[in-house]
Design an enzyme around this catalytic site. Structure first.
Site, PDB file in Angstrom:
ATOM      1  N   GLY A  72       0.799  -1.225   0.000  1.00 41.34           N
ATOM      2  CA  GLY A  72       0.000   0.000   0.000  1.00 41.34           C
ATOM      3  C   GLY A  72       0.828   1.269   0.000  1.00 41.34           C
ATOM      4  N   TYR A 114      44.073  13.851  13.316  1.00 41.06           N
ATOM      5  CA  TYR A 114      43.769  14.016  11.894  1.00 41.06           C
ATOM      6  C   TYR A 114      44.654  15.103  11.290  1.00 41.06           C
ATOM      7  CZ  TYR A 114      40.836  14.629   7.699  1.00 41.06           C
ATOM      8  OH  TYR A 114      40.367  14.703   6.411  1.00 41.06           O
ATOM      9  N   ASN A 138      -1.973   4.030  10.309  1.00 39.02           N
ATOM     10  CA  ASN A 138      -2.267   4.681   9.037  1.00 39.02           C
ATOM     11  C   ASN A 138      -1.749   6.102   8.911  1.00 39.02           C
ATOM     12  OD1 ASN A 138      -3.867   2.552   7.747  1.00 39.02           O
ATOM     13  ND2 ASN A 138      -5.291   2.899   9.437  1.00 39.02           N
ATOM     14  N   ASN A 140      46.108   9.223  33.693  1.00 44.45           N
ATOM     15  CA  ASN A 140      45.241  10.376  33.901  1.00 44.45           C
ATOM     16  C   ASN A 140      45.475  11.386  32.778  1.00 44.45           C
ATOM     17  OD1 ASN A 140      43.392  11.825  36.060  1.00 44.45           O
ATOM     18  ND2 ASN A 140      44.809  13.368  35.277  1.00 44.45           N
ATOM     19  N   ARG A 194      -1.879   8.565   3.904  1.00 46.00           N
ATOM     20  CA  ARG A 194      -2.155   9.369   5.092  1.00 46.00           C
ATOM     21  C   ARG A 194      -0.906   9.629   5.928  1.00 46.00           C
ATOM     22  NH1 ARG A 194      -7.236   6.453   7.765  1.00 46.00           N
ATOM     23  NH2 ARG A 194      -6.580   4.706   6.443  1.00 46.00           N
ATOM     24  N   GLN A 236       3.222  -6.365  -6.473  1.00 45.42           N
ATOM     25  CA  GLN A 236       1.853  -6.120  -6.910  1.00 45.42           C
ATOM     26  C   GLN A 236       1.886  -4.843  -7.742  1.00 45.42           C
ATOM     27  OE1 GLN A 236      -0.961  -4.998  -3.861  1.00 45.42           O
ATOM     28  NE2 GLN A 236      -2.736  -5.765  -5.016  1.00 45.42           N
TER      29      GLN A 236
END
Length: 497
Positions: A23, A401, A242, A391, A27, A87
């Site tokens: 379906g 990076y 729905n 620590n 809605r 379908q």
């Protein structure tokens, strides 16, 4: 714990399961196909498949249509053994079932047909339906529910003996039939051969020009075939979804079920109204979930652990006696007796050993932290291995990076990283070493050494009085200078007496 936990008894066999998921779901007003909207850690379709799986059907057929590419991709990830059948035109539930059965012509025996938007269905309800179908010798059995307000739903009409006679849609019902509170749940068990035959004879003489599965009951009854209707114990099991409002309502019901199971199993949920737990999550007895907690995905929480308040954990493992407070944790492992938060952000690949601490405003990613080590405040720790009892001082940054690639930092056992240290990877700080506060460490620090990488401090006397004359700072410095001079004079006088 899951609201769809299968029963301990063996499941009655069904030859095939057919899930109607073609379906459009207009809605929902969404680009996402209706059956892929999520609640409780699964899609609507995923919940239905999880409920049907314990039935042990050899074949599961999912009828797809609207958004077929998205639904098929999702199906491949959550139920790779299921068969997707298209379908092409959405011509009703009867047509969808006919398309499904045509795709598996060799299937014989009982076939379970369910809608793909019923996330509250439980395995126990489906097992009860299939067992009743077999016990009655029925060729077509419909699941029903008794509701307070049946408006808009198909009514179940029974004869004087209680046998089902028809499913009557509200627009076609008489006043007497509209007063019936037993409604069609949209779940059916039918003999495959019988269902093929009756679907072939169902017409489309209705306002929508569609072929409805509900129309299969009446011709079977008129032909004298044995049929049955089974009333669900909990009407909430059969509720569909729905629109977004119903999705929110189903989400709340599902979450209430999950939390109820957890609390009955010994988990403390301080405020169920603000606590959300996916059906895929595991929480052990004697764990505590504080208000504002969200547990998602494959998260596990061990006994004695405390999560929250105001914490979100996704695909995370929390060990015994650990604590996660006001933090966001993704794909991490928090070891036994470890503490996280408040306001920590643990990203994927974070592994905290027993007794570790990640404190306020600390972010971690792809890091292993050894037993008893601490990352207390205001730091970023990424792509690193930290040994035991180390620590990491406040405002430390693991500079992982370089703009092209990520690099690794290794911190040994019993290391002390001074506050405001920049560790420029790749770099190693050996066992028992220190770094001085404010250092930028670019080369390895040997075990037991002190790494110092900062400029020597230089004080420029009188700078404020020369460069900021008349300012508040200048007046304060001038006053302090006078006070210091007077103190010096008093000291000299006392010394000469």
């Amino acid at each position: 714990m899951t609201a769809q936990e299968p029963s301990a008894t063996p499941s009655p066999a069904v030859a095939a399961v057919v899930v109607l998921a073609a379906g459009q779901g207009t809605r929902m007003r969404s680009a996402t196909p209706k059956v892929l909207h999520t609640l409780g850690g699964r899609s609507l379709l995923g919940h239905v498949l999880a409920a049907t799986e314990p039935l042990g059907a050899a074949t599961t057929v999912v009828v797809v249509g609207s958004g077929r590419d998205q639904v098929e991709a999702h199906l491949a990830s959550v139920a790779p053994g299921a068969l997707a059948v298209v379908q092409e035109q959405q011509l009703g539930s009867g047509h969808a079932a006919e398309v499904a059965l045509a795709a598996v012509p060799d299937v014989e025996g009982a076939v379970l047909v369910v809608n793909g938007d019923s996330p509250l269905l439980t395995s126990r309800t489906l097992e009860t339906l299939v067992a009743a179908h077999a016990a009655a010798g029925s060729v077509f059995t419909v699941l029903t529910a008794e509701v307070d307000d049946p408006t808009g739903l198909g009514r179940i009409v029974r004869d004087d003996r209680g046998a089902p006679q028809a499913i009557v849609e509200e627009r076609d019902a008489t006043d007497e039939q509209r007063a019936i509170r037993e409604v069609n749940a949209g779940v059916y068990v039918a003999n495959a051969a019988t269902l093929r035959r009756v679907l072939a004879g169902i017409g489309t003489s209705n306002a929508q020009g569609e072929q409805y599965l509900t129309d299969a009951l009446a011709p079977l009854v008129s032909g004298g075939a044995p049929t049955a209707a089974v009333l669900a114990d909990d009407p909430e099991d059969v509720l569909g979804c729905n629109d977004r409002a119903e999705l929110a309502a189903r989400r709340r019901t599902l979450n209430d079920r999950v939390l109820g199971e957890l609390m009955r199993a010994g988990v403390t949920v301080v405020d169920p109204a603000t606590t959300w737990v996916d059906v895929t999550v595991t929480v052990a007895a004697d764990a505590v979930l504080e208000p504002g907690t969200q547990l998602k995905g494959a998260t596990t929480v061990a006994s004695g652990a405390v999560v929250g308040p105001d914490s979100t954990l996704v695909d995370t493992e929390v060990g015994e006696g650990a604590s996660v407070v006001r933090s966001h944790v993704l794909g991490a492992s928090v070891g036994p007796a470890a503490t996280v938060g408040p306001f920590s952000y643990l990203r994927p690949g974070t592994r905290l050993a027993r007794g570790t601490k990640v404190g306020a405003f600390v972010e971690t990613k792809n890091v292993q932290v050894g037993e008893g080590s601490k990352l207390p405040h205001l730091s970023y720790v990424g792509d690193a291995t930290i040994g035991e009892s180390a620590n990491i001082g406040a405002a430390t940054v693991f500079v992982n990076y370089d703009g092209v690639a990520k690099h690794h930092t290794t911190i040994g056992d019993h290391v002390r990283i001074g506050s405001d240290t920049m560790l420029v990877a790749p770099v190693t700080v050996g066992d028992g070493a220190y770094t001085a506060a404010g250092s930028v460490i670019t080369t390895d620090v040997p075990p037991g050494a002190m790494g110092v990488a900062r400029a020597r401090q230089r004080n420029v006397a009188g700078w404020v009085l020369r460069r900021r004359p008349g300012s508040a700072a200048a007046r304060a410095a001038e006053a302090a200078g006078h006070a210091g001079a007077e103190a010096g004079a008093d000291t000299r006088t006392t010394a000469s007496e």
